[in-house]
Design an enzyme around this catalytic site. Sequence first.
Site, mmCIF file in Angstrom:
data_model
loop_
_atom_site.group_PDB
_atom_site.id
_atom_site.type_symbol
_atom_site.label_atom_id
_atom_site.label_comp_id
_atom_site.label_asym_id
_atom_site.label_seq_id
_atom_site.Cartn_x
_atom_site.Cartn_y
_atom_site.Cartn_z
ATOM 1 N N ASP A 126 0.909 -1.142 0.000
ATOM 2 C CA ASP A 126 0.000 0.000 0.000
ATOM 3 C C ASP A 126 0.945 1.187 0.000
ATOM 4 O O ASP A 126 1.568 1.481 1.028
ATOM 5 C CB ASP A 126 -0.881 0.005 1.257
ATOM 6 C CG ASP A 126 -1.855 1.173 1.240
ATOM 7 O OD1 ASP A 126 -1.419 2.279 0.859
ATOM 8 O OD2 ASP A 126 -3.019 0.998 1.589
ATOM 9 N N HIS A 127 1.077 1.831 -1.147
ATOM 10 C CA HIS A 127 2.187 2.797 -1.240
ATOM 11 C C HIS A 127 2.029 3.974 -0.269
ATOM 12 O O HIS A 127 3.001 4.647 0.059
ATOM 13 C CB HIS A 127 2.419 3.263 -2.686
ATOM 14 C CG HIS A 127 1.465 4.303 -3.178
ATOM 15 N ND1 HIS A 127 0.215 3.999 -3.660
ATOM 16 C CD2 HIS A 127 1.566 5.646 -3.264
ATOM 17 C CE1 HIS A 127 -0.396 5.108 -4.024
ATOM 18 N NE2 HIS A 127 0.404 6.131 -3.793
ATOM 19 N N HIS B 190 -5.774 2.893 1.149
ATOM 20 C CA HIS B 190 -5.013 4.040 1.655
ATOM 21 C C HIS B 190 -5.718 4.770 2.799
ATOM 22 O O HIS B 190 -5.118 5.080 3.824
ATOM 23 C CB HIS B 190 -4.729 5.042 0.538
ATOM 24 C CG HIS B 190 -4.184 4.414 -0.711
ATOM 25 N ND1 HIS B 190 -3.258 3.413 -0.687
ATOM 26 C CD2 HIS B 190 -4.443 4.651 -2.025
ATOM 27 C CE1 HIS B 190 -2.953 3.061 -1.935
ATOM 28 N NE2 HIS B 190 -3.668 3.785 -2.759
HETATM 29 O O1 LIG Z 1 -3.388 3.866 -5.451
HETATM 30 C C1 LIG Z 1 -3.750 4.882 -6.002
HETATM 31 O O2 LIG Z 1 -3.224 6.050 -5.620
HETATM 32 C C2 LIG Z 1 -3.191 7.165 -6.506
HETATM 33 C C3 LIG Z 1 -2.907 8.389 -5.651
HETATM 34 O O3 LIG Z 1 -1.645 8.242 -5.062
HETATM 35 P P1 LIG Z 1 -0.815 9.516 -4.575
HETATM 36 O O4 LIG Z 1 0.415 8.940 -3.995
HETATM 37 O O5 LIG Z 1 -0.575 10.347 -5.805
HETATM 38 O O6 LIG Z 1 -1.670 10.252 -3.605
HETATM 39 C C4 LIG Z 1 -4.486 7.317 -7.271
HETATM 40 O O7 LIG Z 1 -4.334 8.292 -8.278
HETATM 41 C C5 LIG Z 1 -4.858 6.010 -7.916
HETATM 42 O O8 LIG Z 1 -6.140 6.125 -8.517
HETATM 43 C C6 LIG Z 1 -4.893 4.895 -6.914
HETATM 44 O O9 LIG Z 1 -5.025 3.649 -7.603
#
Ligand SMILES: O=C1O[C@H](COP(=O)(O)O)[C@@H](O)[C@H](O)[C@H]1O
Length: 502
Positions: free
Chosen positions: A184-185, A247
């Site tokens: 989960d980045h 997230h």
């Molecule tokens: O996992 C995801 O995250 C991105 C948003 O990530 P961020 O690090 O730029 O806040 C999102 O655009 C994408 O739809 C989603 O799959």
Amino acid sequence: MSNKKKNPFVMVLFGGAGDLAKRKLFPALYGLYRNGFIHEHFSVIGLGRSRKGQEEYRQIVRQSVNEHFRMSVNDPEELNSFSMKFDYISLDVHDLDGYQRLREWLEIREKEVNIPVNRLFYLAISPKLFGQVSKNLKIAGLTEGNGWNRLVIEKPFGHDYESAKELNNQIRTSFAEEEIYRIDHYLGKEMVQNIQMIRFANTLFENMWNNRYISNIQITASETVGVGDRAQYYDHAGALRDMVQNHILQMVTLVAMEPPSRLKPEAIHDEKVKVLRSLRRWKNEDVLQNMIRGQYTKGFIGGQPLPSYREEEGVQNDSVNETFVSGRLLIDNFRWSGVPFYIRTGKRMYRKETVVVVQFKNVPDNLYFNKNNALEPNLLIININPKEGLSLQINAKQPGTVSEVVPIRMDFCHDSKEGLPEAYESLLHDATEGDRTYFTHWEEVALAWKFIDPIRKVWDGLDESTLSYYEAGSTGPKESDLLLKKEGFHWHDLGEQHGSSK
Ligand SMILES: O=C1O[C@H](COP(=O)(O)O)[C@@H](O)[C@H](O)[C@H]1O
Ligand SMILES: NC(=O)C1=CN([C@@H]2O[C@H](COP(=O)(O)OP(=O)(O)OC[C@H]3O[C@@H](n4cnc5c(N)ncnc54)[C@H](OP(=O)(O)O)[C@@H]3O)[C@@H](O)[C@H]2O)C=CC1
């Protein structure tokens, strides 16, 4: 991130020249390499069906780093040596013979550099292939050896609880839970990791971190981008599955969890799981009262006209898919009883911002006045992205007056453009070092789906009339504001100047 770098390893990268590899993984590995956070004896074997020569592949790696690394790359020799760590094999994940060729390559490389069989299998491929690859890795004997095997798996992990469970059962036939690193980045983001430290290393906050002092918590992850070229996935997933299940709920758990007994992954996962178990599950009419779904209509961002969601390429012209979710979450435990956690995420919003705002209760009696005759609340604002830092709003004396108060903000801010590691850098480092703290445990995934599924079910049974709309470039539908207004609160908004002194 520490520079222990105790593990020489080979990374087996499925989807070796895909979008994620090029935009995130190569630059992240390069960041680790140039800062000495990765063992010098590491190799990467990229895999995909298309045919590529070794030099062609290394050129792709160099180009990706040049284009996507967080700073400009000014040492071509270093970049060149980095790219020499990469090889490529053409392999279709369904073809077992391919895995034998991979095995031979691995055995030769491990002997060549004289390293133990430490293998990091990274699945940067379609989620439909995750189960098949794990199974074939085991059949081909690739998960045996005298070192460690780890499986790094990308999102989405299923599309509901049942599909997640099925996928989990598939990968568990080849890998033990301790060997699985579910990405989960958001958990790799510096300020998300900082939430625990802010809470548990400061008497100032931890003593007040409960329903006696906090009136509500607001978590926003807004984006200006639209659906981009991912309509095929997103028009089915929607914002609830795409952002909330993973997230947003992960951020909720970090804000709400009890202090872990030790700083060990299992102890932290246990506390996060307890939060997810205490999260009240909305059903039927509760969903309508507490969860808002929205979709963007045409509008403007930065003066640029933008189409509505339904006009985006690949989206059905009558799609009722949500591009925005806001909700009121309740955590039924001693610490949080009665404190709403408001969450909000959406595409094509006013600005890109991930932020956690903790709003404290007001003092019992207001001795002072300001121009609205009401004190502004104390706020702790944790800026996660793109700004990274902390801001504390307190009330102080308006200079030159006798008893007039003004809210002031005290800031601590660091800017990621000045070289902070990106999420994937931190997560890849942890995976190579065997630290699962910032990866999601199966139980967390399962409980998150169990919270999401009933909401999804209710929404899927509703017609278009219950979908809210918001203009591209706005802060979301008005129903989202009403959700807070009903309880006497408002979003500390995207329009507000978080983190700047007033
Ligand atoms: O996992 C995801 O995250 C991105 C948003 O990530 P961020 O690090 O730029 O806040 C999102 O655009 C994408 O739809 C989603 O799959
Ligand atoms: N891109 C992103 O920003 C993000 C992606 N993810 C996740 O990462 C994963 C990868 O996404 P992304 O990089 O965008 O996808 P891409 O489609 O860009 O890349 C996937 C790669 O998989 C390879 N591939 C496809 N089928 C097979 C097969 N049968 N055998 C072997 N290789 C195959 C393809 O290479 P070839 O054609 O040569 O076979 C392709 O390069 C997905 O799970 C996605 O959800 C998660 C967060 C963000």
